[in-house]
Write a protein that holds these residues in place. Structure first.
Motif, mmCIF file in Angstrom:
data_model
loop_
_atom_site.group_PDB
_atom_site.id
_atom_site.type_symbol
_atom_site.label_atom_id
_atom_site.label_comp_id
_atom_site.label_asym_id
_atom_site.label_seq_id
_atom_site.Cartn_x
_atom_site.Cartn_y
_atom_site.Cartn_z
ATOM 1 N N ILE A 69 4.375 7.867 0.454
ATOM 2 C CA ILE A 69 2.965 7.467 0.216
ATOM 3 C C ILE A 69 2.732 7.268 1.682
ATOM 4 O O ILE A 69 3.314 6.298 2.440
ATOM 5 C CB ILE A 69 2.946 6.319 -0.622
ATOM 6 N N HIS B 84 -0.854 7.612 -8.671
ATOM 7 C CA HIS B 84 -0.153 8.953 -8.535
ATOM 8 C C HIS B 84 1.206 8.584 -8.499
ATOM 9 O O HIS B 84 1.984 9.616 -9.003
ATOM 10 C CB HIS B 84 -0.637 9.523 -7.007
ATOM 11 N N ALA B 85 1.649 7.705 -7.657
ATOM 12 C CA ALA B 85 3.246 7.586 -7.500
ATOM 13 C C ALA B 85 3.912 7.362 -8.840
ATOM 14 O O ALA B 85 5.065 8.121 -9.211
ATOM 15 C CB ALA B 85 3.362 6.583 -6.532
ATOM 16 N N LEU C 31 9.674 11.463 -5.956
ATOM 17 C CA LEU C 31 8.708 10.842 -5.236
ATOM 18 C C LEU C 31 9.209 10.897 -3.608
ATOM 19 O O LEU C 31 10.277 10.449 -3.318
ATOM 20 C CB LEU C 31 8.147 9.526 -5.442
ATOM 21 N N GLU D 138 -3.158 5.218 -4.802
ATOM 22 C CA GLU D 138 -2.020 6.156 -4.420
ATOM 23 C C GLU D 138 -0.744 5.672 -5.498
ATOM 24 O O GLU D 138 0.165 6.537 -5.867
ATOM 25 C CB GLU D 138 -1.615 5.969 -2.848
ATOM 26 N N SER E 28 0.429 13.558 -12.716
ATOM 27 C CA SER E 28 0.480 12.809 -11.472
ATOM 28 C C SER E 28 -0.813 12.921 -10.750
ATOM 29 O O SER E 28 -1.340 11.765 -10.153
ATOM 30 C CB SER E 28 1.542 13.001 -10.671
ATOM 31 N N THR F 299 -2.280 9.495 0.869
ATOM 32 C CA THR F 299 -1.613 10.846 0.201
ATOM 33 C C THR F 299 -0.227 10.285 -0.450
ATOM 34 O O THR F 299 0.445 9.536 0.230
ATOM 35 C CB THR F 299 -1.283 11.940 1.373
ATOM 36 N N THR F 300 -0.082 10.808 -1.399
ATOM 37 C CA THR F 300 1.271 10.682 -2.312
ATOM 38 C C THR F 300 1.836 12.062 -2.202
ATOM 39 O O THR F 300 1.296 12.773 -2.954
ATOM 40 C CB THR F 300 0.981 10.008 -3.700
ATOM 41 N N THR F 301 2.977 12.243 -1.728
ATOM 42 C CA THR F 301 3.874 13.440 -1.903
ATOM 43 C C THR F 301 5.014 13.463 -2.881
ATOM 44 O O THR F 301 5.731 12.568 -2.951
ATOM 45 C CB THR F 301 4.268 13.980 -0.248
ATOM 46 N N SER F 302 4.869 14.266 -3.828
ATOM 47 C CA SER F 302 5.979 14.426 -5.036
ATOM 48 C C SER F 302 6.251 15.845 -5.089
ATOM 49 O O SER F 302 5.540 16.763 -4.878
ATOM 50 C CB SER F 302 5.497 13.702 -6.176
ATOM 51 N N SER G 272 7.070 -0.801 -3.677
ATOM 52 C CA SER G 272 6.583 0.207 -2.963
ATOM 53 C C SER G 272 6.863 0.469 -1.604
ATOM 54 O O SER G 272 6.534 1.612 -1.197
ATOM 55 C CB SER G 272 5.020 0.449 -3.236
#
Length: 244
Positions: free
Chosen positions: A72, A58-59, A69, A55, A95, A81-84, A133
């Motif tokens: 996470i 991805h970040a 970002l 993750e 990403s 899950t990483t949300t951006s 992080s």
């Protein structure tokens, strides 16, 4: 005491003596790495670090491509899950790609650093990245996993002698390389036999975003992971050749 602590931190980012590893020691290192990443009993825990690294891949790729970002999430079932947010498709694809390869890249970096005397610096850098992080973790399980990883890294950096830390870096590096192969095999199995889980596959998500078949993305994952193994194998093969 504060001066000693600061001195220890400074030393952690400096080059230590190059570990003198024999073939017998190398066999022990490889056995320990395998014990972390193969048996279910240990994978239950070590796999959480592999997921966190996935993750963070991805970040980091999201931040480097100019995305915002959001957060996470890490779960105890080894999912994450990483949300951006991005205005461009290319950045989102970029990403989205760097999840599966990053544990292998990190593993190769740890192995080469450990054998070159930069093991303490590699572990200190990794611990610092995990610490930062924490700002982006959005669930309790994620805070628990990352917090424990930071605590473990802190102990290695501040307590364990630097002459031994290089060996630890190699063990963790090989274990992450094995973990990358294990996760890639799991991904491939989803596409071949568990297609009801395709929605969670990075390769399938990339296919939906680009119309490039999932198999191509998996092949690219394989290429990066294989390249990471090749890089990590160089110092290992040198020890084997010297022993022979």
């Amino acid at each position: 005491m504060p001066d000693q602590l600061w001195q220890r931190i400074v030393e952690a980012f400096s080059r230590a003596a190059i570990p003198q590893v024999t073939v017998a020691e190398l066999a022990v290192v490889l056995a320990l790495a395998t014990a972390l990443s193969i048996p279910r009993a240990t994978w239950k825990y070590f796999g959480l670090l592999a997921t966190a690294t996935h993750e963070l891949g991805h970040a980091f790729a999201a931040v480097m491509s100019g995305q915002r970002l959001s957060g996470i999430r890490l779960r105890l079932d080894h999912s994450g899950t990483t949300t951006s947010y991005s205005r461009g498709k290319a950045a989102a694809v970029w990403s989205g790609f760097w999840g599966y390869p990053v544990p292998a890249l990190t593993g190769a970096a740890l192995v080469t650093s450990g054998f070159a005397g930069w093991g303490p610096a590699a572990l200190a850098t990794g611990t610092l990245i995990l610490l930062v992080s924490l700002v982006f973790i959005r669930n309790f399980a994620g805070l628990l996993i990352t917090g424990l990883a930071v605590a473990g890294g802190g102990v290695l950096v501040l307590v364990v002698p630097s002459s031994f830390t290089g060996h630890v870096a190699v063990v963790l590096g090989v274990a992450l390389l094995v973990a990358a192969v294990r996760d890639l095999a799991k991904l491939t199995n989803v596409h071949l036999r568990r297609r009801d889980r395709l929605a969670s596959s990075d390769a399938y998500i990339l296919y939906r975003a680009t119309s490039i078949p999932s198999g191509i993305w998996i092949a690219l994952f394989v290429a990066v992971i294989a390249g990471s193994w090749l890089v990590a194998w160089q110092p290992i093969s040198a020890i084997l050749a010297a022993g022979a």
